[in-house]
Structure formats: C-alpha cells, structure tokens
Design a protein around this motif. Structure first.
Motif, mmCIF file in Angstrom:
data_model
loop_
_atom_site.group_PDB
_atom_site.id
_atom_site.type_symbol
_atom_site.label_atom_id
_atom_site.label_comp_id
_atom_site.label_asym_id
_atom_site.label_seq_id
_atom_site.Cartn_x
_atom_site.Cartn_y
_atom_site.Cartn_z
ATOM 1 N N LEU A 293 0.831 -1.205 0.000
ATOM 2 C CA LEU A 293 0.000 0.000 0.000
ATOM 3 C C LEU A 293 0.867 1.256 0.000
ATOM 4 N N ALA A 294 1.904 1.276 0.854
ATOM 5 C CA ALA A 294 2.805 2.433 0.897
ATOM 6 C C ALA A 294 3.532 2.610 -0.429
ATOM 7 N N ALA A 295 3.967 1.495 -1.038
ATOM 8 C CA ALA A 295 4.695 1.577 -2.312
ATOM 9 C C ALA A 295 3.797 2.111 -3.423
ATOM 10 N N LEU A 296 2.539 1.662 -3.459
ATOM 11 C CA LEU A 296 1.621 2.137 -4.495
ATOM 12 C C LEU A 296 1.343 3.629 -4.339
ATOM 13 N N ALA A 297 1.164 4.091 -3.102
ATOM 14 C CA ALA A 297 0.917 5.515 -2.872
ATOM 15 C C ALA A 297 2.135 6.346 -3.262
ATOM 16 N N PHE A 298 3.318 5.899 -2.870
ATOM 17 C CA PHE A 298 4.544 6.619 -3.214
ATOM 18 C C PHE A 298 4.738 6.650 -4.725
ATOM 19 N N GLY A 299 4.506 5.505 -5.370
ATOM 20 C CA GLY A 299 4.682 5.440 -6.814
ATOM 21 C C GLY A 299 3.721 6.343 -7.561
ATOM 22 N N ALA A 300 2.479 6.467 -7.047
ATOM 23 C CA ALA A 300 1.497 7.332 -7.707
ATOM 24 C C ALA A 300 1.950 8.785 -7.701
ATOM 25 N N VAL A 301 2.464 9.259 -6.555
ATOM 26 C CA VAL A 301 2.946 10.640 -6.464
ATOM 27 C C VAL A 301 4.214 10.820 -7.284
ATOM 28 N N PHE A 302 5.119 9.865 -7.153
ATOM 29 C CA PHE A 302 6.419 9.964 -7.819
ATOM 30 C C PHE A 302 6.260 9.978 -9.332
ATOM 31 N N ASP A 303 5.412 9.101 -9.824
ATOM 32 C CA ASP A 303 5.195 9.042 -11.267
ATOM 33 C C ASP A 303 4.443 10.273 -11.764
#
Length: 445
Positions: A293-303
């Motif tokens: 969940l944390a990785a998906l949230a971080f990836g959404a912002v980062f991308d």
C-alpha cells in the motif's frame, strides 16, 4: 521548485527516515502522504483510499496468506524434520552428503513456503546440529544453510515474486516460471561447489559412520513415507496449476489444505499449532499489505511528478547510456542497498523508478519486466547474506550455537554470494534461462 527537485527531495526524505530506524511502510507512506498534500492540497486525501481499492482488487494477492500458512504449518508440525532425516539416510555415504542433502531440503522447503525465514529456521535448528555432531566444518555449514535458505525467494511459490508482481503489475504465474530454472541452476551450482570443496579437503565434510546408516528396511521405508508427504503436496499443488485444472489462487488453497491434512494424518494437528501458525501468517501477511500500500501511494505521487521520464532523459539522452549499462547500474545499486536494507524495502524504494524505466528500455526481447523480476530477486538473495546488515547473517547468529561465531558466519557467505552473482551473469547473458518457461507454459491466473 522544479519537479525534478521535488522528486529528489522525496527520495532523500524517504532514505533519511529509513536510516533513522523507522518502519519501512511508515517511512514510505509518510513521505507519499506528505508530498501529496503539499503538491495537490486537500484532494490528495483520496490517494491512499484509491490505492487501497487498487490493492484489494488484485486477486492474486490472496495467494500470500495461503502460501505463508502452508510453509509455517509444514515446519511447525515437524514434517520438514522428517524430510531431513530421510535425506540424511540417502546422502550420508557421500562425502559432503549431509550438506548436499541440506541444499535439497532447502529447495523443497522453498517449494512449499516461498520465504527465506522458514528455510533458515529449519536448517539452523535441524541440519546444523546434526552436521556439527558429525564433524562438518562450521564455516561450510553456515554457508550451506544461509545460501540454501535464500532459495526460498526465487523458487516457486516465491512470496517476494508475488510482491514484485503486485507492484510491477505482472502476472505472478509467469514470474514463478521465470524464477524456477535460475533457482534450480543456482541450487545445482551450490551442490557442485560442495562436492569440489569436500573432495579438495575431506576434513571439511566427513562421511557419516556406517553404523548410523545401517537400519532395518522397515525403518527406511518409514522414513521414505515421511519424506514423500512434502513432495506429494508440492507436486499435487503445482501439477494441478501447471496442467490448467486450478488457477493461481486455487492452487495456493490446495497447498494450504493439503498441508493441514498432512498435519492431521501425522497426528500433529493441535489447537496450539493452528493458533500459532495463524498468528504468524497474519503478522507476515499484514506486513506485506502495508508495504505494498505504501509503495503504491509513493509510486502514484512519484510518477505523477514525471520523475521516471526525467531519469530516462538523464540516462538515455544526456548520458547516452546503453540499455545494458543501465541494467548493470541498477543491479549494482541493488547490491549496495541490500547491504543496508531488506528485500521488501529495496523493492518499494526503487520500484517507482526502475520498473517504468525497464519497461521503456529496448533489450531485444519481450516480457522485460518478468526477466527483470528474476534479476531483482537473485540480487535480493545476495542482499540477504552480505554484511553489514544482511538479514540472514543475524538470523543465523541468533539460531546457531556459541561455537559458530559472527566471524565464521561472515567468512562462510562469500563463495555462495559469488555463485549467486554468477547466476545473475548467466541470466543476463542468456535471458531465455528465465524466459523460456513463461513463454511456453499456458496456465490459469
């Protein structure tokens, strides 16, 4: 502030929080949530909510608790110990035979569990005392158990590959087939190394005394029956999957059910066993869910910042690096990070950067993200056993007797780390080692 600077600040903040000792999911999730609120305002509160539904809508996620439960119940019920006794009788007359039997045990445990921890615990508590009692060199024993236990994250059903598949949005079945051949190659190289070392220096791995191996035929048959159970579970579970009778999730349910039935048949199914196994399964499964969940949230912002495109422009256009040079740089970064972080932390840190970049590279073959998942997983195996903070190093020290020192453990891992690096080189030179099975196996799920 430019988007590139914001992306760099996010990445640096996450690394700083991890170095300070914060929990991985909390550090990554905090940076993702904070950056989203600062960049997008109050509307960003929907971001974690959306990622939760994305995660819970991913059906193969159900395999995680099933395979974790299966591995724990097989180890906690003593079925794995019965398997080792059988291997001890079969390989005791061969010089280095107990070490080879331990590697085979680790391969089988890997095929039932998918985690490095279970293999390490079984090897250190069952195999290590037996080999020490029979005069095996403690440095060789330590290397065998650490190297063999790391196979759990490459040979199906690998939980690490499930995690990678969730984040990279790749089919887990293909990832598992991709990891099978490299995993077996690595296990074979471990066996060859042990045979050569035992032949060069027989004192490292003496042959088991003949009187220990001479037993009535009835006892040998009983040991064989005990050892058949794990094999039967694995082949029944994977056979139904490979031949298309069950999907990936259904196959995991078959494995969990068979493991439970095996414990019942052996007379070892108790309330304490099911309670302890369920609690451990819940703890590990929840940890993985929070990380994803944390990785998906971080990836959404980062991308959303365009960070991946900026890195692609830097590597490909400004520096004019070839695709293979970029892949090698990624592998080196994994090895360096693996000296300080565990496999899941590495994946959730670099996935927003590396997964889209690998997808854009022209390496000359299809399914590049499947192939890269195998490279990542093998590199994780190296990370597990390399100082200063290799997870298996400290787990081994906590499980081993006092006579096996931390220096012995550090000395033991280098030949096995070199074999893992050789396997990475083989998979990079010959991608079909990983890609042939996924391309030719048609399975459900």
């Amino acid at each position: 502030m430019s988007y590139e600077a914001i992306a760099l600040l996010m990445f640096a903040s996450m690394v700083l929080l991890l170095v300070s000792g914060q929990r991985v999911f909390a550090a990554i999730g905090f940076v993702a949530a904070g950056a989203a609120l600062l960049l997008y305002g109050n509307g960003a509160v929907e971001l974690p909510f959306n990622q939760v539904f994305k995660l819970f809508n991913w059906y193969p996620m159900l395999t995680l608790p099933m395979f974790i439960y299966m591995g724990y119940i097989l180890s906690e019920s003593g079925i794995a110990e019965d398997l080792y006794k059988m291997l001890h009788v079969w390989f005791g007359r061969l010089r280095g035979g107990l070490a080879i039997g331990t590697i085979l045990l680790m391969v089988i445990i890997s095929a039932m569990n998918g985690l490095s921890v279970a293999g390490m615990a079984i090897g250190a508590t069952i195999a290590l005392p037996e080999m020490l009692r029979r005069g095996y060199d403690k440095v060789l024993i330590s290397g065998v158990i650490q190297g063999g236990s790391s196979l759990g994250i490459l040979i199906p059903p690998s939980v690490v590959l499930v995690l990678y598949g969730m984040i990279a949005r790749q089919p887990v079945s293909k990832l598992w087939f991709a990891g099978l051949v490299p995993g077996l190659i690595m296990a074979a190289l471990f066996v060859v190394y042990i045979l050569i070392r035992a032949r060069m220096n027989p004192a490292l791995a003496p042959v088991v005394a003949e009187e220990e191996l001479n037993m009535p035929l009835r006892e040998k048959l009983a040991l064989a029956r005990a050892g058949i159970i794990p094999f039967a579970i694995f082949f029944f579970m994977t056979g139904l999957f490979v031949f298309g009778y069950t999907s990936l999730v259904e196959s995991s349910a078959v494995g969990a059910t068979c493991a439970t039935l095996a414990a019942i048949v052996k007379g070892r199914f108790t309330w304490g066993l099911i309670r302890g196994t369920s609690m451990k399964t819940l703890a590990v499964s929840c940890m993985f869910l929070w990380l994803i969940l944390a990785a998906l949230a971080f990836g959404a912002v980062f991308d959303g910042l365009g960070a991946v495109k900026a890195i692609e422009n830097l590597f490909v256009e400004k520096w004019d690096l070839s695709p293979w040079t970029i892949i090698i740089m990624m592998q080196i970064s994994f090895i360096v990070m693996g000296m300080f972080l565990d496999d899941t932390a590495m994946l959730v840190i670099v996935a927003p950067l590396y997964v889209p970049l690998v997808k854009m590279l022209d390496l000359g073959f299809d399914n590049q993200l499947i192939w890269f998942g195998v490279l990542y997983t093998i590199t994780c195996q190296i990370a597990y056993i390399t100082p200063p903070f290799g997870y298996n190093l400290f787990l081994m020290r906590s499980l081993a007797p006092k006579e096996v020192t931390l220096i012995d453990i550090y000395r033991s891992i280098w030949p096995f780390a070199a074999i893992m690096a050789l396997t990475i080189a083989l998979v990079m030179l010959f991608p079909q080692l990983a890609m042939w099975l996924p391309e030719h196996m048609n399975v459900r799920g």
